[in-house]
Motif scaffolding. Sequence first.
Motif, short mmCIF file in Angstrom:
data_model
loop_
_atom_site.label_atom_id
_atom_site.label_comp_id
_atom_site.label_asym_id
_atom_site.label_seq_id
_atom_site.Cartn_x
_atom_site.Cartn_y
_atom_site.Cartn_z
N ILE A 197 0.74 3.97 -2.36
CA ILE A 197 0.52 5.39 -1.96
C ILE A 197 1.76 6.68 -2.89
O ILE A 197 1.40 7.86 -3.41
CB ILE A 197 0.06 5.67 -0.86
CG1 ILE A 197 -0.91 5.09 -0.28
CG2 ILE A 197 0.35 6.96 -0.49
CD1 ILE A 197 -1.05 4.85 0.75
N VAL A 220 2.92 1.89 7.50
CA VAL A 220 1.58 2.40 7.06
C VAL A 220 1.64 3.54 8.20
O VAL A 220 1.30 4.96 8.45
CB VAL A 220 -0.02 1.47 6.41
CG1 VAL A 220 -0.64 2.84 6.89
CG2 VAL A 220 0.68 0.91 5.23
N VAL A 264 -3.92 11.80 3.64
CA VAL A 264 -5.50 11.27 3.38
C VAL A 264 -5.46 10.01 2.52
O VAL A 264 -6.34 8.94 3.09
CB VAL A 264 -6.12 12.33 1.99
CG1 VAL A 264 -7.13 11.48 1.25
CG2 VAL A 264 -6.18 13.97 3.02
N LEU A 265 -4.65 10.10 1.32
CA LEU A 265 -4.37 8.01 1.22
C LEU A 265 -3.60 7.46 1.79
O LEU A 265 -4.54 5.99 2.05
CB LEU A 265 -3.68 8.40 0.10
CG LEU A 265 -3.88 9.44 -1.78
CD1 LEU A 265 -2.86 9.43 -2.17
CD2 LEU A 265 -4.50 8.54 -1.93
N TYR A 266 -2.82 8.08 3.11
CA TYR A 266 -2.98 6.55 3.79
C TYR A 266 -3.41 6.34 5.10
O TYR A 266 -3.84 5.26 5.28
CB TYR A 266 -1.41 7.52 4.42
CG TYR A 266 -0.30 6.71 4.25
CD1 TYR A 266 0.08 5.28 4.18
CD2 TYR A 266 0.30 7.66 3.54
CE1 TYR A 266 1.57 5.32 3.32
CE2 TYR A 266 1.51 7.55 2.83
CZ TYR A 266 1.83 5.93 3.18
OH TYR A 266 3.09 5.78 2.75
N THR A 267 -4.84 7.51 5.00
CA THR A 267 -6.04 7.42 5.83
C THR A 267 -6.68 6.41 5.23
O THR A 267 -7.53 5.10 6.34
CB THR A 267 -6.46 8.59 6.61
OG1 THR A 267 -5.42 9.12 7.15
CG2 THR A 267 -7.99 8.32 7.46
N LEU A 268 -7.28 6.78 4.11
CA LEU A 268 -8.37 5.70 3.52
C LEU A 268 -8.21 3.79 3.14
O LEU A 268 -8.58 3.62 2.63
CB LEU A 268 -8.83 7.11 1.76
CG LEU A 268 -9.23 8.14 2.04
CD1 LEU A 268 -9.21 8.55 0.53
CD2 LEU A 268 -10.34 8.51 3.02
N ILE A 269 -6.61 4.03 3.14
CA ILE A 269 -6.65 2.65 3.19
C ILE A 269 -6.49 2.02 4.21
O ILE A 269 -5.85 0.85 3.88
CB ILE A 269 -5.13 2.29 2.66
CG1 ILE A 269 -4.64 2.75 2.95
CG2 ILE A 269 -4.71 2.82 0.93
CD1 ILE A 269 -2.51 2.09 2.99
N ILE A 270 -6.60 2.59 5.65
CA ILE A 270 -7.15 1.87 6.79
C ILE A 270 -7.70 1.01 6.76
O ILE A 270 -7.17 -0.33 7.24
CB ILE A 270 -7.02 2.66 7.80
CG1 ILE A 270 -6.20 4.15 8.08
CG2 ILE A 270 -7.38 1.91 9.10
CD1 ILE A 270 -6.53 5.59 9.14
N PRO A 271 -9.23 0.66 6.41
CA PRO A 271 -9.81 -0.17 6.58
C PRO A 271 -9.30 -1.50 5.93
O PRO A 271 -10.21 -2.66 5.95
CB PRO A 271 -11.37 0.65 5.93
CG PRO A 271 -11.22 1.35 5.09
CD PRO A 271 -9.64 2.22 5.97
N PHE A 272 -8.58 -1.84 4.28
CA PHE A 272 -8.70 -2.79 3.91
C PHE A 272 -7.12 -3.13 4.59
O PHE A 272 -6.50 -4.24 4.06
CB PHE A 272 -8.84 -3.18 2.94
CG PHE A 272 -8.61 -1.94 1.93
CD1 PHE A 272 -9.31 -1.11 1.40
CD2 PHE A 272 -7.35 -1.82 1.71
CE1 PHE A 272 -8.83 0.45 0.67
CE2 PHE A 272 -7.18 -0.43 0.31
CZ PHE A 272 -7.98 0.29 0.46
N ARG A 273 -6.50 -2.28 5.57
CA ARG A 273 -5.14 -2.69 5.60
C ARG A 273 -5.13 -4.92 6.33
O ARG A 273 -6.08 -4.84 7.24
CB ARG A 273 -4.41 -1.97 6.30
CG ARG A 273 -4.04 -1.08 6.23
CD ARG A 273 -2.97 -0.39 7.14
NE ARG A 273 -1.86 -0.86 7.80
CZ ARG A 273 -1.54 -0.19 9.13
NH1 ARG A 273 -2.40 0.38 9.38
NH2 ARG A 273 -0.38 -0.84 9.91
N VAL A 308 -5.29 -4.05 10.56
CA VAL A 308 -6.62 -3.70 10.93
C VAL A 308 -8.02 -4.64 10.98
O VAL A 308 -9.10 -4.72 11.69
CB VAL A 308 -6.95 -2.46 10.19
CG1 VAL A 308 -8.34 -1.53 10.14
CG2 VAL A 308 -5.99 -1.22 10.53
N PHE A 313 1.00 -1.13 0.09
CA PHE A 313 0.12 -0.31 0.16
C PHE A 313 0.43 1.04 -0.64
O PHE A 313 0.68 1.99 -1.07
CB PHE A 313 -1.24 0.23 0.94
CG PHE A 313 -2.08 -1.02 1.33
CD1 PHE A 313 -2.63 -1.47 0.34
CD2 PHE A 313 -2.55 -1.47 1.86
CE1 PHE A 313 -4.20 -2.19 0.09
CE2 PHE A 313 -3.14 -2.66 2.51
CZ PHE A 313 -3.64 -2.77 1.13
#
Lengths: 476, 476, 476
Positions: free
Chosen positions: B357, C244, C309-318, C321, B353
Amino acid sequence: MQEDMTSNSFAMAMSDPSLQRKLGTICIFGTGDFGRSLGMRLLQAGYGVVFGSRNPKNSSLLPKGAQVLTHKEAAQTSMIIFVAVHRENYDFLRQAGGDLTGKVLVDVSNNLKRNQYPESNAEHLNHLFPAASVVKAFNTVSAWALQSGGLDANRQVLICGDNDEAKQMVVDIAHGLGLTALDKGSLRAAGEIEDYPLQLFPLWRLPVAVATGLIAAFFFYVLTRNVIYTAVTDGKDISFRIMVSLANKVFPIVSLIMLGLCYLPGVMAGFLQLYNGTKYRRFPDWLDKWMLCRKQLGLVALALASLHVLYTLIIPFRYYVRYRVNTWVILQIKENKTEPFDNTLAWRTDSYFSIGILGYGLYILLGITSLPSVSNAINWREFRFVQSKLGHLTLFLCTLHTFLYGWDKFLRPYKWYLPPAYMLALVVPCIVLVLKFVLITPCVDRAITRIRQGWERKPAESMANGDPKSKRPLML
Amino acid sequence: MQEDMTSNSFAMAMSDPSLQRKLGTICIFGTGDFGRSLGMRLLQAGYGVVFGSRNPKNSSLLPKGAQVLTHKEAAQTSMIIFVAVHRENYDFLRQAGGDLTGKVLVDVSNNLKRNQYPESNAEHLNHLFPAASVVKAFNTVSAWALQSGGLDANRQVLICGDNDEAKQMVVDIAHGLGLTALDKGSLRAAGEIEDYPLQLFPLWRLPVAVATGLIAAFFFYVLTRNVIYTAVTDGKDISFRIMVSLANKVFPIVSLIMLGLCYLPGVMAGFLQLYNGTKYRRFPDWLDKWMLCRKQLGLVALALASLHVLYTLIIPFRYYVRYRVNTWVILQIKENKTEPFDNTLAWRTDSYFSIGILGYGLYILLGITSLPSVSNAINWREFRFVQSKLGHLTLFLCTLHTFLYGWDKFLRPYKWYLPPAYMLALVVPCIVLVLKFVLITPCVDRAITRIRQGWERKPAESMANGDPKSKRPLML
Amino acid sequence: MQEDMTSNSFAMAMSDPSLQRKLGTICIFGTGDFGRSLGMRLLQAGYGVVFGSRNPKNSSLLPKGAQVLTHKEAAQTSMIIFVAVHRENYDFLRQAGGDLTGKVLVDVSNNLKRNQYPESNAEHLNHLFPAASVVKAFNTVSAWALQSGGLDANRQVLICGDNDEAKQMVVDIAHGLGLTALDKGSLRAAGEIEDYPLQLFPLWRLPVAVATGLIAAFFFYVLTRNVIYTAVTDGKDISFRIMVSLANKVFPIVSLIMLGLCYLPGVMAGFLQLYNGTKYRRFPDWLDKWMLCRKQLGLVALALASLHVLYTLIIPFRYYVRYRVNTWVILQIKENKTEPFDNTLAWRTDSYFSIGILGYGLYILLGITSLPSVSNAINWREFRFVQSKLGHLTLFLCTLHTFLYGWDKFLRPYKWYLPPAYMLALVVPCIVLVLKFVLITPCVDRAITRIRQGWERKPAESMANGDPKSKRPLML
C-alpha cells in the motif's frame, strides 16, 4: 513620507524619479483590496503607481513606493486610470476626478449578482465620462491572484472596449504583470465579461441535473422493486439496504446511462451529416448544446462509476454480507451437504469482475486525458483517438460488464411486472453501440469521412440549375 | 450586405472604417471550417477580416463583420494572407490569387497521412509563389480550439519560414489571439510541423510495446505453469483462473519489471559517466532514446499497478475464493480440529499488504507529479527529489512487497522446472537497486557529483601533450 | 569551419549574414550544458549566437550555426551577453571579457546551496562590471527544459535588475523562446531569485511536519492502548497488528485532524474580522502563515485518507481477519446457536461505510480541483464554492463517518484511563464545524458579508473626533 504629505505632494510626486521609470506611471482610483493588490503588482513589474483617494493622509495599508494623492491630482499623473471603486461611487468620481478627457479608464468592477443593473458597469462609466476611453478588464482576476502571483489561479484577463489603442495599452500592462489577455471585442461585451466571475459551472449544470434526475428516478424504482416489494409481500423490513445495496445499484446504472448519453450525440451527428450529405449545415440547437457538455457528462458518469467501485469493494466486510455467508456455511454443515464447484459460475463472475476492472481503468484514463494540462499537451489526432476510440471501447466494456452481471436474471419472474433496473440501464448504451457499429462499417465510414473532409452530395436543385457550389474545391 | 455584394464591393471594403482598425486587416483564402473559425477569432481580437472565395455571393456561414471578395480582390486588402485551402487547390490559387508579390502567405494546411507528398505543403506553396514569403503556421491548432478559445486544447502555434520579418508578423497575430508561438526555424522544418498533428503518441509507442510484449510472454508462462500443468498432471480444468488469478499475476509482474526499466537507464548513465570520467561525452543512441521515454515507462507501469490493486481488492468476493474458504471451514468442522494462530504468518502477510500500500501510494504521488501542470509548478530540485529519491524508494518498497509475497515459495519444487513467475519479476528491480546502492555510497557519489558539476578526469593523452582543456573552468 | 578558425574569425563572424538576422545576435559566455542549450534554443528562435570561450578551437559539442570566439571578440558582437559560467570565474572574465561598458550582462548562475555567498551572484557581477547593466534571469529554467521545449517543465523566467531597458530586452528574449517572464524588481531581489531553484517544497514543510508529529504521537498512543495494554494485562503478543490495524487507526485520525486544521484558520479569520469590525486590519503573522498552507494541509490529509481507504479495503483478506471469522463460525457450530440478525447494526455499519465513501469522493473532488491546471480554468466564485462549500461538507461527512464508527464505544470502560483514539480525532473537526455553524447563521453571516465587502464598524475614538474614514465609500 505618507505622514507629512502636504498640499505640495503633487509637485513632489511629479519630481520623484521613481515615477519617471521606463514603464511609466499608472493611476489607481480606490484603495480597497483590489486596488492595493494591483498597485503592489504594478510596482513589482516596474511601473510607477499613484493612488487616488478621498483622504490621502489616511491610507496606511498601501504598498511601499506608491504615492497617494487626491483623485484630481492623481488623475493628472497618468494616461491610464484603473477605476477600482464600486459602481455606486462612479458618480462621486465625476465631481472629484477632475479632467479625464482623453484618459484611458479601466473598469475593473464586479457586481454581486447577475443582471444587477440594466447597463454594465463599464458602459455606465462610459456614459459618465464620454470624453475618456473606457476599457473593461481585470475583473476576472482576483486580488488574491494578483498578490500571490501564483500559478494556481485564473490568469486570463478578458478585455473589451471601443478604442483599440486604449485596449492595446491595457493588454501590454496585463502582459507586463505576467497575465494573458483575451480580447472580447467592443464595450458591448462588458456585460458578458462582468457576468463571467459570477458564473457557477455553467457547463456542469445540465449534466448534474441529468444525473440528479436519473439518480432520483432509479432510486425510487429500486426502492419499490426491492425494499417496498419485500415489505409488502414478505412483511420483512430490509430498509437497511438503502445505504449500500441500493446506492450500489443506482450509481452504476446512472453512470452507464450517462456514459451512453455522452457518446449518443456524436453518433446522431454522424447520421445527420450522412442524411444531409454535407457538414456545412448547422446541427439543431439542442444537439449543439448536448455536444458541448459531453465532457462534463462523461466526468459526472466517471464520478458515479468511482462511487460504484468503492461501494462494491466494501461489500465483503459489511455486517449483512458476513452474516449471510456465515449463516449459509452453518446451514450447509447442519444439513451435511456440500455444494459442488460450478465452473461456469466461476468463469462468468470472474469475467464480470475482470471486464469491469478493465473498463474502469480505461475510464480513468479518459478522465486523466480530460485534465486541461493533459489535453493541452496532446494534438488533435491523439485527443480524438483517446476520446473517440478508447471512449467507445470503454462504453463497450462497461455494457458487457452489465450484461455479464445480468446473465439470466432477465428470465426470472418480474416483481410487480417491473423488469430489473440493470435492464433499463442497457437501453441507451446498446443504441449507441449499434449505431456506432453501423457508422464504422466500411461503406458508411467512407461516406462520412468524405463528408467530414468537406465533400458535399450534389443537392437536387443545384444540379438542375447548374449551381457551381457543388463543384467547389475541398476546403480545410 | 452579403446579398447585394456587387462588383464594386472591393471599393466598399476599402472604404469600410472597420477595415482601418489599428490591428490591420487580414485576408483568408478559403471559407471552410478552419478559415471561418480563424476569421471569427481574428474579428474578436480586433483585426479586420476579408475572405477570398470562389463565389463571394454564396457564403452564408461566414462570421459577421467579415467581408467576402474574390481571391484577387481579397489579396489586395492585406499584407498577410492565410491560405486555408487544400493543397490540391494551390494551383488554382495561382490563376485566381492575383499578384501576391511581397505578401506573407501563411500555410495552415494539414495532410491526411504522413509523407503523403514528397514535398511539404508549405514548400510546395513557396515554389508556386516564389515572390511571396511563405510561413508555415497554425496547422497544429484545431478549428475547434480557435472557436472555443478554451484552455482545454493545444494552444501552441509552431511556426517556420525563411523570412524573419514575415514570421514575426505571424507570431504577433498568434499572440493577439491568445496563443503561444514556438519558432522552429527555416521553411525546411515545414515537413516536421505538418507531421506533428498526425503523430499518435510517439513517445508512448516503445513503452506500450514493451508492456504488451512482457504481458504476452508472462501470460503464456503462468498459463503453462498453472492451468496447463494442472490440466496435464491432475486432469483438472482450472481455466476459469485466467480472468482474474492469472491477470493478477501478470499485471504486477510486468509493472514491477517496467518500474525497474524506468530507473535502469539512470543508473547505467551514472556508471557510464564514471567510466568516461566526464559528462561531456554523448550517451549511445539507444540509451538516449531509453532515457527519453522513462516517464512513459513509469506511467504504463503505474497503470498496470493500479489494475493489480483493483484485481486484488475484488479477491474476497470472487465465487471461487468464497467457495474455497467455506469448504475449508466445513472441512475443519468435520475433522473437528482447530488450526492454531500463526503469529509469523500474521506479521508476514500484514507487512506484505502494508508495504504494498505504501509503495502504491508513493507511486500515485509520482504519477501526479508527472502531470504537466504539476511538474510545471515545481522547480528542478523538487522535480529531481520526487522523481529520483521518491522514485527509487517506490521501487524499493515494491520490490520488498514482492519478496514478502514470495517468502519461502522459491524453496518449493518447481513445476516442470519453471521457477515461480514472481522470481523472474525480481531480476531487473534487484539489479537497479544494487547498482543504485553502489552509486550512492559516499566515495562513488562524490566522484559522480563532481563529474555532473563539469569536472573531467584528466585523459591520459591530454596529460602527455599538455592539452589545456583539462584545466578549463567549471561551466554551468 | 570550427577547425580552421583563425585570428580573423571575428571579421568572418561579423560578415556572416546569419548574424545580421532581424532578431539580432546574442553572446553567450561559457560553453557548459546551460550555455549550449540556451544557444541551441536561441538559434531555433531566429537569433544569431556567438559563444565566448577560453579555447574557441576546442568546442565540439556546440550547436550548429553558432560562432565560437574568444570572450573578448565575442563580447563585441552583441549588446546582450549571457554569463553562463560559475561565479568563481567571474573574476577571470574581467581580464578576458574586454570592454563591457554599456552591455547588458545576464547572470544565469545558480549556487549549490542557499546563502553560499554573502552577496548574490548577480550583485557580485554588478560590482565587478559597474559600467554594465546586470540582469538576473533564466536561472530558474533548466538546460533540460530549454532543450526539450516541453510543456512539462517550469517555463517561468524570474527577472530582476536595476535597468528597466535592459530588463525589457531580456523579457523580449524570454518571450521569443516561448517562456513567460515575471519581473521581481531591482537587483536586490537577485538573492531571492537565486534561492528559488534551491527551494525544496517550502510550503509543504509545515504540513508534512504536522502530519509526521501527529502520526508519531497517535502511533504511540494506540500502541500503548492496544498492543502494550494487551501484553501487560493478558500477556498476549498482538504486535503483528502494528502493520495494518494500528496504521489504519493512525492514518484516518491524523487525516481528519488535518482536514480540521485546514478549515480552522478560515473560521478563526472570520471571527477575528467580526471582532475587529473591519477587514482592513492585518491578521497576526502565525494566522497568515497558517492560511497560506491550507491547500498543502488538505492535500496531505487527502493522502492519509487514501491510505486509510486502501488499508480498509484489504481487511477481508488479511490472515488474522479470516482466522477470526472462521473461528467464530466454528464456535457457533459447536455451541449450536445462531445469532439473530441485528437490524440496527446493519443500518449503522452500512451508513458508516456509505457516508465514508461519499466523504472520500468529495475529498477526491477537492483534490482534483487543487491541480494547477484545473484551478486555473475556473473563476473565483467557482473556486470558493468548491473549496469552501464542498470543503466544509466533506469535513462534515468525514466527522459524521467517525461518529458512526465510534457509536457507543465511548461508553465502554477506558483502558488505563485512555479514551479511544477516535475521540481525540473528533475535537478539532467539531470545533471547526460548530464555529462554522455560528458563522453561517443569518445574522452573523450578514455582518461578516458586509465586512468583507469593505464596511467598517465605527471605532469609538473616530466617532469622538469625527474621523471621516468611517464614512468612506465602499471600495472593491
